[in-house]
Design a protein around this motif. Structure first.
Motif, PDB file in Angstrom:
ATOM      1  N   GLU A  37     -14.803  49.162 -34.990  1.00 55.24           N
ATOM      2  CA  GLU A  37     -14.054  47.699 -33.888  1.00 55.24           C
ATOM      3  C   GLU A  37     -14.616  48.252 -32.323  1.00 55.24           C
ATOM      4  OE1 GLU A  37     -12.530  44.890 -34.075  1.00 55.24           O
ATOM      5  OE2 GLU A  37     -11.873  45.599 -36.117  1.00 55.24           O
ATOM      6  N   ALA A  38     -14.962  49.999 -32.236  1.00 48.85           N
ATOM      7  CA  ALA A  38     -15.700  49.688 -30.981  1.00 48.85           C
ATOM      8  C   ALA A  38     -16.902  49.462 -31.523  1.00 48.85           C
ATOM      9  CB  ALA A  38     -15.864  51.067 -30.352  1.00 48.85           C
ATOM     10  N   LEU A  39     -17.504  50.190 -32.635  1.00 52.44           N
ATOM     11  CA  LEU A  39     -19.262  49.640 -32.761  1.00 52.44           C
ATOM     12  C   LEU A  39     -19.626  47.478 -32.666  1.00 52.44           C
ATOM     13  CD1 LEU A  39     -19.519  52.034 -35.302  1.00 52.44           C
ATOM     14  CD2 LEU A  39     -20.995  51.200 -33.658  1.00 52.44           C
ATOM     15  N   LYS A  40     -18.398  47.372 -32.960  1.00 51.03           N
ATOM     16  CA  LYS A  40     -18.799  45.893 -33.327  1.00 51.03           C
ATOM     17  C   LYS A  40     -18.793  45.554 -32.002  1.00 51.03           C
ATOM     18  CE  LYS A  40     -15.745  44.666 -37.572  1.00 51.03           C
ATOM     19  NZ  LYS A  40     -14.177  43.938 -37.874  1.00 51.03           N
ATOM     20  N   ASP A  41     -18.077  45.646 -30.356  1.00 53.31           N
ATOM     21  CA  ASP A  41     -18.069  45.383 -29.148  1.00 53.31           C
ATOM     22  C   ASP A  41     -19.691  45.398 -28.743  1.00 53.31           C
ATOM     23  OD1 ASP A  41     -15.279  44.434 -29.123  1.00 53.31           O
ATOM     24  OD2 ASP A  41     -14.501  46.282 -28.011  1.00 53.31           O
ATOM     25  N   LEU A  42     -20.062  46.704 -29.549  1.00 52.05           N
ATOM     26  CA  LEU A  42     -21.447  47.731 -29.120  1.00 52.05           C
ATOM     27  C   LEU A  42     -22.472  46.436 -29.455  1.00 52.05           C
ATOM     28  CD1 LEU A  42     -23.569  49.464 -27.715  1.00 52.05           C
ATOM     29  CD2 LEU A  42     -23.228  50.635 -29.725  1.00 52.05           C
ATOM     30  N   ILE A  43     -21.661  45.507 -30.695  1.00 54.14           N
ATOM     31  CA  ILE A  43     -23.461  44.985 -31.419  1.00 54.14           C
ATOM     32  C   ILE A  43     -22.959  43.535 -29.873  1.00 54.14           C
ATOM     33  CG2 ILE A  43     -23.372  43.303 -33.513  1.00 54.14           C
ATOM     34  CD1 ILE A  43     -22.738  45.857 -35.144  1.00 54.14           C
ATOM     35  N   ASN A  44     -22.093  43.323 -29.817  1.00 50.15           N
ATOM     36  CA  ASN A  44     -21.734  41.627 -29.660  1.00 50.15           C
ATOM     37  C   ASN A  44     -22.076  42.039 -27.760  1.00 50.15           C
ATOM     38  OD1 ASN A  44     -21.282  40.432 -31.560  1.00 50.15           O
ATOM     39  ND2 ASN A  44     -18.849  41.472 -31.598  1.00 50.15           N
ATOM     40  N   ASP A  45     -22.073  43.234 -27.254  1.00 48.86           N
ATOM     41  CA  ASP A  45     -22.277  43.169 -25.833  1.00 48.86           C
ATOM     42  C   ASP A  45     -23.726  42.659 -25.346  1.00 48.86           C
ATOM     43  OD1 ASP A  45     -21.102  45.004 -23.299  1.00 48.86           O
ATOM     44  OD2 ASP A  45     -23.016  44.806 -23.288  1.00 48.86           O
ATOM     45  N   GLU A  46     -23.256  41.466 -24.393  1.00 46.40           N
ATOM     46  CA  GLU A  46     -24.608  40.849 -23.960  1.00 46.40           C
ATOM     47  C   GLU A  46     -25.816  42.033 -22.799  1.00 46.40           C
ATOM     48  OE1 GLU A  46     -22.720  37.085 -22.144  1.00 46.40           O
ATOM     49  OE2 GLU A  46     -22.102  36.347 -23.682  1.00 46.40           O
ATOM     50  N   ASP A  47     -25.309  42.362 -22.254  1.00 49.06           N
ATOM     51  CA  ASP A  47     -26.226  43.643 -21.632  1.00 49.06           C
ATOM     52  C   ASP A  47     -26.696  44.536 -22.456  1.00 49.06           C
ATOM     53  OD1 ASP A  47     -24.932  42.210 -19.176  1.00 49.06           O
ATOM     54  OD2 ASP A  47     -23.290  43.794 -19.364  1.00 49.06           O
ATOM     55  N   LEU A  48     -26.009  44.740 -22.757  1.00 45.73           N
ATOM     56  CA  LEU A  48     -26.683  45.854 -24.307  1.00 45.73           C
ATOM     57  C   LEU A  48     -27.778  45.235 -24.371  1.00 45.73           C
ATOM     58  CD1 LEU A  48     -27.652  48.651 -25.433  1.00 45.73           C
ATOM     59  CD2 LEU A  48     -25.888  47.960 -26.866  1.00 45.73           C
ATOM     60  N   SER A  49     -27.660  43.756 -25.676  1.00 49.37           N
ATOM     61  CA  SER A  49     -28.729  43.145 -25.930  1.00 49.37           C
ATOM     62  C   SER A  49     -29.703  43.155 -25.188  1.00 49.37           C
ATOM     63  CB  SER A  49     -27.294  41.607 -26.641  1.00 49.37           C
ATOM     64  OG  SER A  49     -29.274  40.769 -27.191  1.00 49.37           O
ATOM     65  N   ALA A  50     -29.363  42.516 -23.758  1.00 46.72           N
ATOM     66  CA  ALA A  50     -30.295  41.889 -22.938  1.00 46.72           C
ATOM     67  C   ALA A  50     -31.544  43.072 -22.664  1.00 46.72           C
ATOM     68  CB  ALA A  50     -29.775  41.899 -21.577  1.00 46.72           C
ATOM     69  N   ILE A  51     -30.774  44.222 -22.470  1.00 44.31           N
ATOM     70  CA  ILE A  51     -31.924  45.642 -22.260  1.00 44.31           C
ATOM     71  C   ILE A  51     -32.777  46.056 -23.433  1.00 44.31           C
ATOM     72  CG2 ILE A  51     -31.607  47.988 -22.176  1.00 44.31           C
ATOM     73  CD1 ILE A  51     -29.098  47.694 -20.157  1.00 44.31           C
ATOM     74  N   LEU A  52     -32.478  45.596 -24.676  1.00 45.21           N
ATOM     75  CA  LEU A  52     -32.750  45.897 -25.585  1.00 45.21           C
ATOM     76  C   LEU A  52     -33.938  44.772 -26.553  1.00 45.21           C
ATOM     77  CD1 LEU A  52     -30.374  47.379 -27.872  1.00 45.21           C
ATOM     78  CD2 LEU A  52     -31.450  48.904 -27.232  1.00 45.21           C
ATOM     79  N   ASN A  53     -33.651  43.355 -25.346  1.00 36.25           N
ATOM     80  CA  ASN A  53     -34.623  42.586 -25.681  1.00 36.25           C
ATOM     81  C   ASN A  53     -35.614  42.853 -24.489  1.00 36.25           C
ATOM     82  OD1 ASN A  53     -33.116  41.393 -27.668  1.00 36.25           O
ATOM     83  ND2 ASN A  53     -32.066  40.039 -26.918  1.00 36.25           N
ATOM     84  N   LYS A  54     -35.393  43.081 -23.730  1.00 33.62           N
ATOM     85  CA  LYS A  54     -36.097  43.334 -22.319  1.00 33.62           C
ATOM     86  C   LYS A  54     -37.406  44.127 -22.955  1.00 33.62           C
ATOM     87  CE  LYS A  54     -33.991  41.853 -18.619  1.00 33.62           C
ATOM     88  NZ  LYS A  54     -33.250  41.981 -17.398  1.00 33.62           N
ATOM     89  N   ALA A  55     -36.613  45.929 -23.811  1.00 32.63           N
ATOM     90  CA  ALA A  55     -37.722  46.482 -24.590  1.00 32.63           C
ATOM     91  C   ALA A  55     -38.181  46.243 -25.032  1.00 32.63           C
ATOM     92  CB  ALA A  55     -36.489  47.943 -24.937  1.00 32.63           C
ATOM     93  N   LYS A  56     -38.231  45.456 -25.812  1.00 33.81           N
ATOM     94  CA  LYS A  56     -39.127  44.766 -26.665  1.00 33.81           C
ATOM     95  C   LYS A  56     -40.540  44.328 -26.230  1.00 33.81           C
ATOM     96  CE  LYS A  56     -35.433  44.113 -30.493  1.00 33.81           C
ATOM     97  NZ  LYS A  56     -35.048  43.061 -31.015  1.00 33.81           N
ATOM     98  N   LEU A  57     -40.094  44.157 -24.896  1.00 34.51           N
ATOM     99  CA  LEU A  57     -41.596  43.364 -24.187  1.00 34.51           C
ATOM    100  C   LEU A  57     -42.270  44.415 -24.134  1.00 34.51           C
ATOM    101  CD1 LEU A  57     -39.315  40.062 -22.515  1.00 34.51           C
ATOM    102  CD2 LEU A  57     -40.620  40.424 -24.611  1.00 34.51           C
ATOM    103  N   VAL A  58     -42.362  45.517 -24.036  1.00 34.32           N
ATOM    104  CA  VAL A  58     -43.141  46.846 -22.827  1.00 34.32           C
ATOM    105  C   VAL A  58     -43.813  46.757 -24.179  1.00 34.32           C
ATOM    106  CG1 VAL A  58     -43.075  48.841 -22.488  1.00 34.32           C
ATOM    107  CG2 VAL A  58     -40.818  47.342 -21.461  1.00 34.32           C
TER     108      VAL A  58
END
Length: 60
Positions: free
Chosen positions: A39-60
């Motif tokens: 359940e904690a991993l599901k929360d991690l997958i759905n975390d909007e802030d983490l998703s935004a950080i990872l998406n920004k990292a892809k732009l580097v």
């Protein structure tokens, strides 16, 4: 080049390094051990802030 860890840039770099360190420890854990961990991993997958950080990292 030395970065002052008290500056905004230094704090940001420290936080990124912390995420990397956490990942290196977490990847070795049994992530299928319990329902609560899953359940904690599901929360991690759905975390909007983490998703935004990872998406920004892809732009580097």
């Amino acid at each position: 080049m030395t970065i002052d860890c008290r500056t905004e840039e230094g704090i940001t770099i420290g936080l990124i390094d912390a995420l990397i360190s956490i990942s290196r420890v977490l990847v070795k854990r049994d992530l299928n051990a319990t329902k609560q961990i899953k359940e904690a991993l599901k929360d991690l997958i759905n975390d909007e802030d983490l998703s935004a950080i990872l998406n920004k990292a892809k732009l580097v």
